[in-house]
Design an enzyme around this catalytic site. Sequence first.
Site, short mmCIF file in Angstrom:
data_model
loop_
_atom_site.label_atom_id
_atom_site.label_comp_id
_atom_site.label_asym_id
_atom_site.label_seq_id
_atom_site.Cartn_x
_atom_site.Cartn_y
_atom_site.Cartn_z
N SER B 50 -20.45 30.58 -31.15
CA SER B 50 -20.10 30.63 -32.57
C SER B 50 -21.24 29.97 -33.34
O SER B 50 -21.69 28.87 -32.97
CB SER B 50 -18.78 29.90 -32.82
OG SER B 50 -18.38 30.11 -34.15
N GLU B 51 -21.71 30.63 -34.40
CA GLU B 51 -23.00 30.23 -34.99
C GLU B 51 -22.98 28.87 -35.69
O GLU B 51 -24.02 28.33 -36.02
CB GLU B 51 -23.54 31.30 -35.93
CG GLU B 51 -22.71 31.54 -37.17
CD GLU B 51 -21.86 32.79 -37.03
OE1 GLU B 51 -21.46 33.10 -35.88
OE2 GLU B 51 -21.59 33.45 -38.06
N ASN B 52 -21.79 28.31 -35.91
CA ASN B 52 -21.78 26.99 -36.52
C ASN B 52 -22.12 25.89 -35.51
O ASN B 52 -22.26 24.74 -35.89
CB ASN B 52 -20.43 26.72 -37.19
CG ASN B 52 -19.26 26.86 -36.25
OD1 ASN B 52 -19.16 27.83 -35.52
ND2 ASN B 52 -18.38 25.89 -36.25
N SER B 92 -28.75 27.00 -32.89
CA SER B 92 -27.78 28.08 -32.87
C SER B 92 -28.43 29.41 -33.25
O SER B 92 -28.22 30.43 -32.60
CB SER B 92 -26.64 27.77 -33.84
OG SER B 92 -25.71 28.82 -33.82
#
Lengths: 229, 215
Positions: B50-52, B92
């Site tokens: 997840s990009e966070n 990320s």
Amino acid sequence: MIDKKVTNCATAVRAVNDGAAVMIGGFGTAGSPDELIDALIEHGARDLTIISNNAGNGDAGIAALIREGRVRKIVCSFPRQPDSHHFDAAWRAGAIELELVPQGNLAARIQAAGAGLGAIFTPTGFGTLLAEGKETRRIDGRDYVLEYPIHADVALIKAYRGDRWGNLVYRKTARNFGPIMAMAAKHAIAQVSEVVELGALDPECVVTPGIFVQAVVPVTSTQRQGLAA
Amino acid sequence: MNDLPRLTRQQLAARVAQDIPEGAYVNLGIGLPTLIANYLPPEKDVILQSENGLIGMGPAPAPGEEDWELINAGKQAVTLRTGGAFFHHADSFAMMRGGHIDICVLGAFQVSVTGDLANWHTGEPDAIPAVGGAMDLAIGAKRTFVMMDLLTRSGESKLVEHCTYPLTGIGCVSRLYSDLAVIDLSPAGARVVELAPGVTIDDLRRVTGVTLGEG
């Protein structure tokens, strides 16, 4: 003796002058340094350029800063959210300038500033509205857009534990922009849940070495609830 | 037109999940693609990013167990699987842009037959634009899939010769999973890989109006 510990947020945010560029960590509510932002509102600095992923959620943090009319411009990737009503109102009223940056370019440009790079070539955004008018280059058969670093006068971030040298560790996804914003700002202020003795943080696990941090403020912080799923 | 038999969203999610191999590092976009996670069998080690800032993302926590410092890109509370890790935003997006993510599945407003993607902005002048990680995801992963209904509610094809909405990325989508068909996209154009049960290639050509190769 180096002691970057500052007793409270009000003292720490005196570093923010009118017209300053201020990076604010957080992705949604995770990692948002709400207590520092509250102190910044109280401090009264205005005409600010805010660099952050979002443009505020709900009524606290960046949303409150916008509501109080302190933000001239925001540089972010995702302003529109179900609870971004204060930004939405300011934007529709023409009261705030928006520079929309793809999230990875935002991170890369912040990191470039902290690393002292003059610019970066990024493939993200090539051929889109967000690259219009920008210099491009084909390198080894792939197209790139020239993007410049994003610097800041001050960064406000939230970490989990810190020590008097400014070494920081974070908690879960609250890490997000903290480490790179600390690097990119001239003066990085970290609010932490706990200030620990020098040596208490495992040097193998320090995420942000203290060289990137100028102030550490203990804040007994409660997590802000996110949106219901 | 609307009487064509369509896969349900759950069937479509299960269909995409079939094509995600053991060991893949995968990013599922906000919205429809998140359903795919429900169809990845636990015995198949697929690692969700997840990009966070987390990799090894697990399912939603039980009600009352939420930790709002452990959220996904959609800002919903999630969990971390044993072996998962946290990292900052520059790392990320290096995972994406650097080609380390094997598969990314995104929703779309429009996709062109050559794989152009439009999924961030309707282009309406009063719409507040928001891009997030869409552009990085679209061009970064080794393979980018789109998962969407093939037609809008009013029956217009979202698979088009040329996107009319503002682009997210050029030529970045390699496969479209839709409720009516699975279609490969490339510089050579669109090629139908699989039809939903009861749908014919002629149906598909009629409702999309685009050139579709077969086989």
